[in-house]
Design an enzyme around this catalytic site. Structure first.
Site, short mmCIF file in Angstrom:
data_model
loop_
_atom_site.label_atom_id
_atom_site.label_comp_id
_atom_site.label_asym_id
_atom_site.label_seq_id
_atom_site.Cartn_x
_atom_site.Cartn_y
_atom_site.Cartn_z
N ASP A 1 17.89 92.48 42.68
CA ASP A 1 17.02 91.32 42.81
C ASP A 1 15.69 91.82 43.35
O ASP A 1 15.60 92.27 44.49
CB ASP A 1 17.65 90.30 43.76
CG ASP A 1 16.79 89.05 43.96
OD1 ASP A 1 15.64 89.04 43.48
OD2 ASP A 1 17.27 88.11 44.61
N TYR B 1 21.85 90.04 56.96
CA TYR B 1 21.96 89.35 55.68
C TYR B 1 20.64 89.38 54.93
O TYR B 1 19.61 88.96 55.45
CB TYR B 1 22.39 87.89 55.89
CG TYR B 1 22.47 87.13 54.59
CD1 TYR B 1 23.53 87.36 53.71
CD2 TYR B 1 21.48 86.22 54.22
CE1 TYR B 1 23.60 86.69 52.50
CE2 TYR B 1 21.56 85.55 53.00
CZ TYR B 1 22.61 85.78 52.15
OH TYR B 1 22.69 85.13 50.95
N LYS C 1 23.25 87.86 48.76
CA LYS C 1 24.60 88.22 48.36
C LYS C 1 24.54 89.39 47.40
O LYS C 1 23.50 89.70 46.83
CB LYS C 1 25.30 87.01 47.71
CG LYS C 1 26.79 86.92 48.00
CD LYS C 1 27.11 86.91 49.47
CE LYS C 1 28.61 86.81 49.72
NZ LYS C 1 28.94 86.97 51.14
#
Length: 371
Positions: free
Chosen positions: A12, A234, A237
């Protein structure tokens, strides 16, 4: 015989808008970079695809798995796409590129990698799976069903060419260890592991002795990279990818696709913090928007011809999967009704690397001893 290596590498590097999709200019930039490599003889062939906000690079070459030149090419391609994303002010530019520079191998730097080096058969069907808004363990159930469940794969019962079953390479992604397990005889022990999909992940599948294919060549490969383990926090995902070979001593194409008719529950969805159904969808509908979801999976089918990709065929673009998609929407409605409560929100131990601990930390000082 010269072997062919297939590398599926994703990252991404900028969403459009938000975490929804990949801008066409990023795909164009990636195609230009890979075309340069093909003309220079580095690649045999390539395809650039997208699933949700992930840019997917499918490449064939002759240099084997973990090749620094190929991984470096992927890294440079993602860097070029990131530059385009920054110019367009897309969301999360370069978010999966977790290092300042390439260091010989792309593994551990953020992007997900699934690779296999194979001896091409007379006819070599290759299926590339790409998921968005979920984790590598999302492949555990479908890969198990493809290669170990006779209720899914009739060939395990009636085809003598793989009646002996398959071997599964399973990784403990927390302890960074692996184990090879044979099915069907170790099926129960294997399920004890892979049912815990956030920790134990199927990495590769191999033929057993007596099959049609070489025992040392994988027939399935899955990305197992965990972004939070690299970033320490984080950052999104993991959005895994997988490569699966089909037919002639292996599950038929329909047996490879059938597990996704369930719409099984996976972890991810909004902020990587929720459970929801994985929806099999066409290329054109792989743009998750409902609460940034629900999680999606697309499937590109190819015939491999001397390293060239003949295709892709959009394999989930089939009315036979309409009922699966409808079921996923019903499951999504049910799970969404739980709001911030488990089991829609992940269990506390799985939220450790999300942003929730920062909230809990601020509340701890307010707690006093209970009577």
């Amino acid at each position: 015989m010269t072997k062919t290596t297939i590398s599926l590498i994703k990252a991404d590097v900028g969403g459009y808008p938000g975490h929804c999709s990949v801008h066409p200019e990023l795909i164009k930039a990636a195609e230009e970079k890979l075309e340069e490599a093909r003309r220079a003889g580095c690649l045999v062939d390539y395809r650039v695809m997208s699933c949700g906000d992930d840019l997917e690079l499918l490449m064939s070459h002759r240099t084997g798995c973990d090749c620094g030149d190929i991984h470096g090419l992927a890294w440079e391609t993602f860097e070029r796409a990131t530059e385009v994303a920054e110019a367009l002010k897309l969301y999360g530019c370069g978010q999966d590129l977790l290092a300042d520079a390439f260091s010989g191998n792309i593994k551990g730097l953020g992007p997900g990698v699934a690779e296999m080096e194979i001896t091409e058969r007379t006819a070599e069907p290759i299926v590339a799976f790409m998921m968005d808004k979920t984790e590598p363990g999302a492949f555990n159930l479908p890969i198990f069903k493809m290669f170990a469940d006779p209720f899914n794969t009739a060939g395990l019962v009636i085809d003598p060419s793989f009646h002996q079953g398959f071997s599964f390479e399973i990784w403990d992604v927390l302890e960074h260890k692996k184990v090879l397990m044979n099915c069907p005889e170790e099926m129960y022990d294997m399920l004890a592991l892979i049912g815990a999909k956030s920790r134990y992940v199927i990495k590769r599948v191999y033929c057993r002795p007596g099959g049609k294919l070489p025992e040392d060549e994988p027939v399935a490969a899955i990305s197992t990279e965990k972004l939070y383990q690299t970033a320490g926090r984080y950052v999104g995902k993991d959005d895994p990818v997988a490569l699966v070979r089909a037919q002639s001593g292996l599950p038929a194409l329909g047996e490879v696709l059938e597990p996704f008719a369930l719409g099984h529950l996976v972890s991810g969805w909004m902020r990587g913090s929720h459970n929801g159904p994985i929806m099999p969808c066409s290329f054109d509908t792989a743009h998750p928007t409902r609460l940034d979801g629900p999680p999606r999976v697309i499937t590109a089918g190819f015939q491999l011809a001397d390293g060239r990709f003949i295709g892709p065929v959009d394999l989930f673009n089939d009315v036979a999967f309409d009922r699966a998609r409808h079921r996923c929407l019903q499951i999504a409605d049910y799970m969404r009704a739980h709001g911030p409560f488990e089991p829609h929100r992940l269990a506390e131990e799985e939220m450790e690397y999300t942003t929730l601990p920062d909230v809990i930390r601020c509340l701890r000082e307010r707690f006093v001893d209970a009577e």
